[in-house]
Motif scaffolding. Structure first.
Motif, PDB file in Angstrom:
ATOM      1  N   UNK A 366     -64.485  29.449 -32.597  1.00 57.48           N
ATOM      2  CA  UNK A 366     -63.545  29.649 -33.431  1.00 57.48           C
ATOM      3  C   UNK A 366     -62.606  28.325 -33.682  1.00 57.48           C
ATOM      4  N   UNK A 367     -62.911  27.225 -32.557  1.00 53.27           N
ATOM      5  CA  UNK A 367     -62.141  26.109 -33.076  1.00 53.27           C
ATOM      6  C   UNK A 367     -62.774  25.504 -34.196  1.00 53.27           C
ATOM      7  N   UNK A 368     -64.314  25.308 -34.021  1.00 49.34           N
ATOM      8  CA  UNK A 368     -64.897  24.918 -35.258  1.00 49.34           C
ATOM      9  C   UNK A 368     -64.701  25.492 -36.437  1.00 49.34           C
ATOM     10  N   UNK A 369     -64.611  26.781 -36.521  1.00 55.75           N
ATOM     11  CA  UNK A 369     -64.213  27.490 -37.461  1.00 55.75           C
ATOM     12  C   UNK A 369     -63.043  27.068 -38.307  1.00 55.75           C
ATOM     13  N   UNK A 370     -61.884  27.154 -37.396  1.00 55.81           N
ATOM     14  CA  UNK A 370     -60.545  26.544 -37.860  1.00 55.81           C
ATOM     15  C   UNK A 370     -60.606  25.388 -38.474  1.00 55.81           C
ATOM     16  N   UNK A 371     -61.266  24.345 -37.664  1.00 55.50           N
ATOM     17  CA  UNK A 371     -61.370  23.164 -38.160  1.00 55.50           C
ATOM     18  C   UNK A 371     -62.178  22.769 -39.534  1.00 55.50           C
ATOM     19  N   UNK A 372     -62.929  23.809 -39.745  1.00 56.25           N
ATOM     20  CA  UNK A 372     -63.703  23.722 -40.957  1.00 56.25           C
ATOM     21  C   UNK A 372     -62.886  24.524 -42.244  1.00 56.25           C
ATOM     22  N   UNK A 373     -61.902  24.951 -41.802  1.00 54.90           N
ATOM     23  CA  UNK A 373     -60.859  25.525 -42.863  1.00 54.90           C
ATOM     24  C   UNK A 373     -60.581  26.933 -42.824  1.00 54.90           C
ATOM     25  N   UNK A 374     -61.109  27.638 -41.658  1.00 54.73           N
ATOM     26  CA  UNK A 374     -60.974  29.024 -41.779  1.00 54.73           C
ATOM     27  C   UNK A 374     -59.484  29.441 -41.391  1.00 54.73           C
ATOM     28  N   UNK A 375     -59.085  30.567 -41.452  1.00 56.68           N
ATOM     29  CA  UNK A 375     -57.904  31.226 -41.064  1.00 56.68           C
ATOM     30  C   UNK A 375     -57.741  32.098 -40.151  1.00 56.68           C
ATOM     31  N   UNK A 376     -57.041  32.230 -39.211  1.00 56.38           N
ATOM     32  CA  UNK A 376     -57.297  33.244 -38.143  1.00 56.38           C
ATOM     33  C   UNK A 376     -57.439  34.710 -38.696  1.00 56.38           C
TER      34      UNK A 376
END
Length: 647
Positions: A366-376
């Motif tokens: 989830x850290x990688x997803x957020x860093x790639x621009x995702x939102x919780x």
């Protein structure tokens, strides 16, 4: 008969005289030989083949010692009580004999027979110094004979005080302490110049059997031995009746640091992580300033003990390890395992045991997803999933509950530790990106290649994982675990090496780190980690349970500290009814309650996310950051990051 007697006497006289002459010549040659080998007394004071390491905690207090401890002292500098105790115990005629005390040897034999144990030594102090300088510890007749000319040589060349000074510095006194100055510091936290009669008696009592009578091994036995020495000192006039009674009424006790014996596993870890020539093989006496905090160590030990005494079946052989770090990666406390009375006490499960990480690894997904621009609040599908793994065939991850919730948010997927949703996020974000984030945060153990990496099939140590989570608390800036602040010379405080903390390096941007921290608070507030709740004090964390429950983890943090807990069996026996959200979460809670007791509440560095604007449904509305371009970009950035450093 008279004639026979005269002839016999003449024969014995003739033989005896010649034997005596030959013996005297041999003795003279031996004395000359050993005298020629003797350097000045000052050069004989330090007889170690390596130096000592004194470990100092974050408060500036000594908490552990390693190596051959020694502080050079001389007979006229130490406490008179110590000199008197040694002479009374080992060689009461030391100041009057010429190196070998035949009368004292016979008397010691009678005293020991009367006491039924070894109370007094048979060898003079000078003979013992000769043994320390020239011979090993093998008790043979040959060695005892060789001691005589060596002792005479010492008496001819050195004064009594010089001989005693050599003895004071070279005698081994248990617990790694060589010399009385080191022993006084080791056991009592004071110089040998400051010891009182009771402490002097205890130190002198160690000479007979250092390991057996070491107060760190058995304080009662050491005190009983010291009481015998006090009696000898009184008998020989070194103590008045009142002084002896005082010494018996108030026997010597260990210093707080020696009694606590705290930080042993931390000390061993620091010694192994530092440069060999300055720690394990140092030839100098050095001090290592560390990050160790005894208050935090006591809190961790008490928390672990509380759970096992009140929540675990009596007699359980389950093991556990705990690590506590500050947000910058400074290690404050370490428990490498429970003491079960076996022979595995040297195995540190916090730093040496590589175990499957299980759901702990999902945090990096989830850290990688957020860093790639995702939102919780981005949607992701929790539903059955099958992936074709080249070389292995179809692979279908399942949820722990065997139930599926349909479309959920990323925050829900992490809070409830949903396997299928996590794998979907990992595949959409890119495994290379997930692996890069984990490695950049501090996971140094090899990470698996397949899609199962998202579920923690790789192994890592508790210290690695806790250090990686410290980077999240640190606002996305890597915080590698470290325990050394400085190495300096003990003699003058000159710095030999600065601390081992790594230079700051940003891994996650502030938005990604802050939103990830908020997602981890949901784990404790409404997810799998509710048993770790600290009430009004904000906390964030993640549970972890591996296949067949062979490992159970909980790592979490407050605004002050990040603490990691692992629980399992050394032989990989599955835990019964234990998950990361169970006993490990409770150990974490009990530890953190004690650590944070009395401390002001510090807010977490989190960013509460804003729900995104509703999106138009598409063929794949639940996939996050999913296209070939992202995958290529992920690999490209990972390669560049490895070459130039990630920013």
């Amino acid at each position: 008969m008279r004639g026979i007697f005269r002839k016999t006497f003449r024969v014995f006289w003739w033989v005896g005289l010649r034997v005596a002459i030959v013996g005297a010549l041999a003795l003279a040659v031996g004395v000359a030989y050993y005298s020629a080998r003797l350097p000045p007394a000052e050069e004989l004071l330090d007889g170690r083949d390596e130096g000592s390491v004194t470990l100092i905690d974050a408060n500036g207090d000594v908490f552990a010692w390693r190596g051959q401890q020694m502080g050079l002292i001389r007979a006229d500098e130490v406490s008179p009580h110590l000199v008197n105790a040694i002479v009374a115990t080992e060689d009461r005629r030391f100041y009057w004999h010429f190196g070998v005390d035949l009368r004292g040897t016979l008397r010691a034999l009678l005293v020991n027979l009367r006491a039924g144990t070894s109370v007094q030594g048979g060898s003079s102090i000078t003979q013992q110094v000769a043994k320390l300088l020239y011979f090993d510890n093998n008790r043979t007749l040959e060695r005892k004979i060789k001691e005589i000319p060596a002792a005479l040589a010492l008496e001819l060349k050195f004064s009594k005080n010089e001989i005693l000074s050599i003895y004071l510095n070279r005698a081994y006194l248990g617990a790694g302490a060589t010399g009385f100055e080191a022993a006084a510091q080791r056991y009592f936290g004071k110089s040998a110049a400051e010891v009182n009669p009771a402490e002097a008696a205890m130190l002198a009592g160690l000479l007979r059997a250092p390991s057996k009578f070491a107060p760190t091994n058995n304080l009662d036995r050491s005190q009983r031995r010291a009481e015998v020495i006090v009696g000898l000192m009184e008998e020989q006039g070194y103590l008045t009746a009142r002084q002896a009674a005082e010494a018996r009424a108030h026997p010597a006790v260990l210093s707080r640091a020696a009694a606590a014996r705290a930080g042993g596993e931390f000390a061993d870890w620091v010694m192994s992580s530092g440069p060999d020539f300055l720690t394990r093989s140092t030839t100098e006496d050095v001090e290592v300033l560390t990050t160790f905090d005894p208050r935090v160590q006591r809190a961790a030990e008490a928390g672990l003990r509380h759970v096992f005494e009140n929540k675990v079946k009596e007699g359980s052989n389950a093991q556990a390890a705990v690590v506590v770090l500050s947000r910058d990666g400074a290690v404050r406390a370490m428990i490498g395992g429970r003491d079960l009375g076996g022979s595995d006490g040297e195995f540190n499960r916090a730093t040496q045991a590589r175990r499957q990480t299980g759901s702990l690894f999902k945090t990096f997904v989830f850290a990688a997803a957020l860093q790639a621009g995702a939102n919780p609040f981005d949607p992701v599908l929790d539903a059955p999933l099958t992936l074709n793994v080249p070389g292995s065939g179809p692979w279908s991850p399942q949820n722990y509950s065997r139930e599926y919730l349909g479309q959920i948010t990323l925050a829900d997927a992490l809070a409830k530790s949903i396997n299928t949703a996590t794998v979907r996020v990992s595949e959409a974000t890119g495994r290379a990106r997930v692996r890069a984030v984990a490695e950049d945060l501090g996971v140094t153990s090899p990470i698996a290649d397949g899609p199962a990496l998202a579920l923690g099939t790789s192994e890592a140590t508790l210290l690695e994982m806790t250090g990686a989570y410290a980077g999240i608390l640190n606002g996305g800036v890597r915080a590698l675990p470290h325990g050394m602040r400085e190495i300096r010379l003990k003699s003058d405080g000159g710095q030999l090496m600065a601390g081992d903390g790594a230079a700051p390096r940003r891994v996650l941007d502030e938005r990604a780190a802050g939103q990830l921290t908020w997602m981890m608070t949901q784990v404790i507030e409404r997810g799998t980690g509710t048993r770790a709740s600290l009430g009004e004090r904000p906390a964030a964390g993640k549970t972890g349970t591996t296949q067949a429950a062979r490992d159970a983890w909980f790592i979490g943090f407050t605004g002050d500290y990040v603490t990691g807990v692992w629980m399992g069996y050394d032989d990989n026996t599955p835990l019964r009814g234990v998950t990361g959200g169970g006993l490990p979460a409770e150990i974490w809670r009990e530890t953190m309650l004690r650590i944070e007791d009395g401390m002001p509440t510090r807010p977490l560095p989190m960013i509460v996310p804003t729900p995104p604007v509703a999106r138009q449904p598409g063929p794949n509305p639940v996939e996050v950051v999913q296209n070939v371009g992202d995958a290529v970009e992920s690999v490209f950035k990972s390669v560049l990051g490895g070459l130039f450093g990630r920013n």
